[in-house]
Design a protein around this motif. Structure first.
Motif, short mmCIF file in Angstrom:
data_model
loop_
_atom_site.label_atom_id
_atom_site.label_comp_id
_atom_site.label_asym_id
_atom_site.label_seq_id
_atom_site.Cartn_x
_atom_site.Cartn_y
_atom_site.Cartn_z
N HIS A 194 -3.69 10.67 8.65
CA HIS A 194 -4.36 9.57 7.97
C HIS A 194 -4.11 9.61 6.47
CE1 HIS A 194 -6.44 7.96 11.41
NE2 HIS A 194 -7.09 9.08 11.65
N LEU A 195 -4.25 10.78 5.88
CA LEU A 195 -4.07 10.91 4.43
C LEU A 195 -2.64 10.60 4.02
CD1 LEU A 195 -6.18 14.14 3.74
CD2 LEU A 195 -6.81 11.76 3.25
N LYS A 196 -1.67 11.06 4.80
CA LYS A 196 -0.26 10.80 4.47
C LYS A 196 0.05 9.31 4.55
CE LYS A 196 1.82 15.24 5.74
NZ LYS A 196 2.77 15.95 6.67
N GLU A 197 -0.46 8.65 5.60
CA GLU A 197 -0.18 7.23 5.76
C GLU A 197 -0.87 6.39 4.69
OE1 GLU A 197 -1.08 6.16 9.77
OE2 GLU A 197 0.64 7.25 10.59
N MET A 198 -2.08 6.78 4.31
CA MET A 198 -2.75 6.09 3.23
C MET A 198 -2.00 6.28 1.91
SD MET A 198 -6.68 7.06 4.28
CE MET A 198 -7.46 6.40 2.81
N GLY A 199 -1.54 7.49 1.70
CA GLY A 199 -0.76 7.76 0.48
C GLY A 199 0.52 6.96 0.43
N ALA A 200 1.20 6.83 1.58
CA ALA A 200 2.44 6.05 1.63
C ALA A 200 2.17 4.59 1.31
CB ALA A 200 3.08 6.18 3.01
N ALA A 201 1.07 4.05 1.81
CA ALA A 201 0.73 2.66 1.51
C ALA A 201 0.44 2.47 0.03
CB ALA A 201 -0.48 2.23 2.35
N PHE A 202 -0.26 3.42 -0.56
CA PHE A 202 -0.67 3.27 -1.96
C PHE A 202 0.49 3.45 -2.94
CE2 PHE A 202 -5.21 4.80 -0.78
CZ PHE A 202 -5.46 3.55 -0.22
N ARG A 203 1.63 3.91 -2.46
CA ARG A 203 2.78 4.05 -3.35
C ARG A 203 3.56 2.75 -3.50
NH1 ARG A 203 3.15 9.23 -0.85
NH2 ARG A 203 4.71 8.48 0.64
N ASN A 204 3.14 1.70 -2.84
CA ASN A 204 3.83 0.42 -2.95
C ASN A 204 3.73 -0.09 -4.39
OD1 ASN A 204 3.61 -2.75 -2.86
ND2 ASN A 204 4.79 -2.15 -1.07
N ARG A 205 4.87 -0.47 -4.97
CA ARG A 205 4.90 -0.87 -6.38
C ARG A 205 4.04 -2.10 -6.64
NH1 ARG A 205 10.28 -3.10 -9.60
NH2 ARG A 205 9.14 -4.00 -11.37
N ALA A 206 4.12 -3.08 -5.75
CA ALA A 206 3.34 -4.30 -5.93
C ALA A 206 1.84 -4.00 -5.91
CB ALA A 206 3.69 -5.31 -4.85
N PHE A 207 1.44 -3.13 -4.99
CA PHE A 207 0.03 -2.76 -4.93
C PHE A 207 -0.41 -2.04 -6.20
CE2 PHE A 207 -3.00 0.68 -4.13
CZ PHE A 207 -4.12 -0.09 -3.83
N LEU A 208 0.41 -1.13 -6.71
CA LEU A 208 0.06 -0.39 -7.91
C LEU A 208 -0.12 -1.31 -9.11
CD1 LEU A 208 2.36 2.76 -7.54
CD2 LEU A 208 -0.13 2.63 -7.23
N ALA A 209 0.71 -2.35 -9.20
CA ALA A 209 0.57 -3.31 -10.31
C ALA A 209 -0.76 -4.04 -10.22
CB ALA A 209 1.74 -4.30 -10.28
N ILE A 210 -1.11 -4.49 -9.00
CA ILE A 210 -2.40 -5.18 -8.81
C ILE A 210 -3.55 -4.22 -9.07
CG2 ILE A 210 -3.88 -6.33 -7.13
CD1 ILE A 210 -1.39 -7.40 -5.78
N PHE A 211 -3.40 -2.98 -8.62
CA PHE A 211 -4.46 -1.99 -8.79
C PHE A 211 -4.74 -1.74 -10.27
CE2 PHE A 211 -6.39 2.19 -8.92
CZ PHE A 211 -7.23 2.20 -7.82
N ALA A 212 -3.67 -1.55 -11.04
CA ALA A 212 -3.84 -1.29 -12.48
C ALA A 212 -4.49 -2.47 -13.18
CB ALA A 212 -2.48 -0.97 -13.11
N PHE A 213 -4.03 -3.67 -12.86
CA PHE A 213 -4.64 -4.88 -13.42
C PHE A 213 -6.11 -4.96 -13.03
CE2 PHE A 213 -5.46 -9.56 -12.60
CZ PHE A 213 -5.76 -9.86 -13.93
N GLY A 214 -6.38 -4.66 -11.76
CA GLY A 214 -7.75 -4.77 -11.27
C GLY A 214 -8.70 -3.79 -11.92
N VAL A 215 -8.24 -2.57 -12.20
CA VAL A 215 -9.11 -1.59 -12.84
C VAL A 215 -9.63 -2.13 -14.17
CG1 VAL A 215 -9.13 0.65 -14.01
CG2 VAL A 215 -8.13 0.45 -11.73
#
Length: 502
Positions: free
Chosen positions: A243-264
């Protein structure tokens, strides 16, 4: 309530979403809207100015609930993705959250008498965290349905537009009604929002609306369960490490990281605004409950403007550009009254033109921010397929849970910033409007304006790293469709002659 699943061919070609289904889905956002306005705008004010608890204790208690809830959210998202039931992955959470959320929300506003400040802070923490975790399970499940309800690039923005419209109805329609009824001025309390007795009706109505909205959303979308994506079947039961590995793999998506940083940064600014606005409205502009109710309606007007404009702007400018442009212009418009007031260039309390000018500014500001929020949410839905191309999993629950995690932590930061600013300004607890001095207000403005503007501008800069365009989204869908077709072909080849396909 039974659910009949269609065959595979039908599952790939679901019928169009009916108007009733869309409205029911959108109406579910009323629940979160009621909770948002109550917790963001009134919870701090109620315990600080009505009950008389210090701002530091209240802000710390509220912020801690947000942080803890934030850490629950990824687990809730993973849980929804991995759930298998006759009602699919999402609906068990929708139905299961309704009663607990309504109950916990109501008791937040009834602290036992005779408690110390520290004990009251603990009461705020416990009742708030129960409310937040309950409603998070509903919100994560419903938002994760968007990529499953439709794959169309523009239709997702339309669904989020509708959802945000109902969210604003829940937030500001509820607030306006309460200001006009429960918070009406009395001889003892000319500012009704300072009347302790007013919060009884406020709490009970909010609880009823939350329960009703959740049930309507569940029942209204129940007919779509046969066409919602089900849990991915696995050869072996996943471990905690998996579970942790798959969640980590999803969170490494560049598009998601951009939205995440903006959202913070974005939600830190929104949390700061929500916790501070009522102070400015009460002590700077001198609005009473009826005037606040009217100003609350400007957000409903803003949502009504933004709902049809957001899909058009995303189609014309792209989702990313729309989110950035309207965020920056919107926050500048929204800060103008405070900036001008600081330099004594704006209307003063009691001026006949103050209320209509603030209404117009609020509607314009609100519409621009709403367009940005709608497009950002739609961008996150597109991340699901972008990630699936690489990971071969549709982790909608994880992504929207991570978004909720980000919102909760960031809102906590905003509320903590509000407590810090109030402390720096030497703003006392349970103070009368006539006792608030001009230096106190100027200090609030001087700390608030640059902080809010900086958070929005820096946040928007992160969106430059978001890579998903409509063309890339269509390409992702084509890749995933090809994989499904290939898998079905292999399944057909492996079936004995005449055996039914499942």
């Amino acid at each position: 309530m039974s659910v009949t699943r269609p065959n595979d061919q039908a599952a790939e070609q679901p019928p169009p979403l009916s108007r009733g289904t869309k409205l029911a889905y959108g109406a579910g956002a009323i629940a979160n809207g009621v909770k948002n306005v109550a917790f963001a705008a009134y919870l701090m004010f109620f315990y600080n100015q009505v009950v008389g608890i210090s701002a530091a204790i209240v802000s710390a208690a509220i912020a801690l609930t947000l942080v803890i809830d934030a850490f629950f959210d990824p687990m809730l998202g993973r849980w929804t993705d991995m759930t298998k039931s006759r009602w699919g992955r999402r609906h068990p959470f929708i139905y299961g959250a309704a009663a607990p959320t309504a109950l916990f929300f109501a008791i937040v506003w009834f602290p036992p008498t005779g408690m110390t400040d520290g004990q009251t802070g603990l009461w705020i923490f416990v009742t708030s965290i129960l409310t937040r975790v309950s409603i998070s399970s509903f919100e994560i499940a419903t938002q994760a349905m968007i990529p499953e309800l439709t794959e169309r690039y523009t239709e997702r923005t339309k669904l989020f537009s509708l959802r945000y419209w109902f969210l604003y109805i829940g937030q500001y329609g509820f607030a306006a009604f309460c200001l006009l009824t429960f918070f009406k001025a009395t001889e003892e309390f000319p500012k009704g929002q300072l009347n302790p007795d007013s919060y009884l009706g406020f709490a009970l109505l909010g609880s009823a609306l939350i329960f009703t909205a959740m049930i309507v959303c569940g029942l209204g979308t129940h007919n779509r369960i046969p066409w919602l994506r089900q849990r991915d079947e696995r050869a072996a039961r996943p471990t905690v490490l998996t579970h942790l590995k798959e969640m980590g793999a999803a969170f490494r998506n560049r598009a998601f990281l951009a939205i995440f940083a903006f959202g913070v940064l974005k939600f830190t600014a929104i949390g700061l605004y929500s916790a501070t606005a009522l102070y400015f409205q009460t002590y700077l502009f001198g609005f009473d409950a009826s005037q606040l109710a009217l100003l609350t309606i400007d957000s409903v007007v803003a949502a009504t403007i933004a709902a049809p404009l957001a899909p058009r702007m995303s189609a014309k400018l792209g989702k990313r550009t729309s989110a950035m442009l309207f965020a920056v212009v919107g926050i500048v418009v929204g800060l103008l009254p405070l900036i001008l007031s600081y330099f004594d260039l704006f209307f003063v309390a009691g001026d006949a033109e103050l209320l209509p000018v603030m209404f117009v500014i609020g509607a314009v500001y609100g519409a621009m921010i709403a367009i940005s929020l709608i497009n950002t949410s739609s961008m996150l839905a597109d991340v699901v397929e972008d990630s699936a191309v690489r990971t071969h999993r549709h982790d909608a629950g994880i992504f929207f849970a991570a978004s909720s995690f980000m919102q909760q932590c960031s809102t906590a930061l905003g509320i903590m910033a509000n407590g810090i600013i109030l402390t720096w300004a030497a703003f006392p607890a349970k103070v009368g409007p006539d006792d608030v001095t001009e230096p106190m207000i100027d200090s609030l403005i001087a700390h608030y304006v640059p902080t809010s503007l900086g958070l929005w501008v820096v946040g928007c800069a992160f969106l430059f790293f978001y890579p998903i365009t409509q063309a890339r989204h269509e390409r992702n869908l084509a890749i995933l469709d090809a994989r499904r077709a290939e898998a079905k072909a292999r399944e057909a080849d492996n079936n004995p002659t005449g055996a039914p396909m499942r």
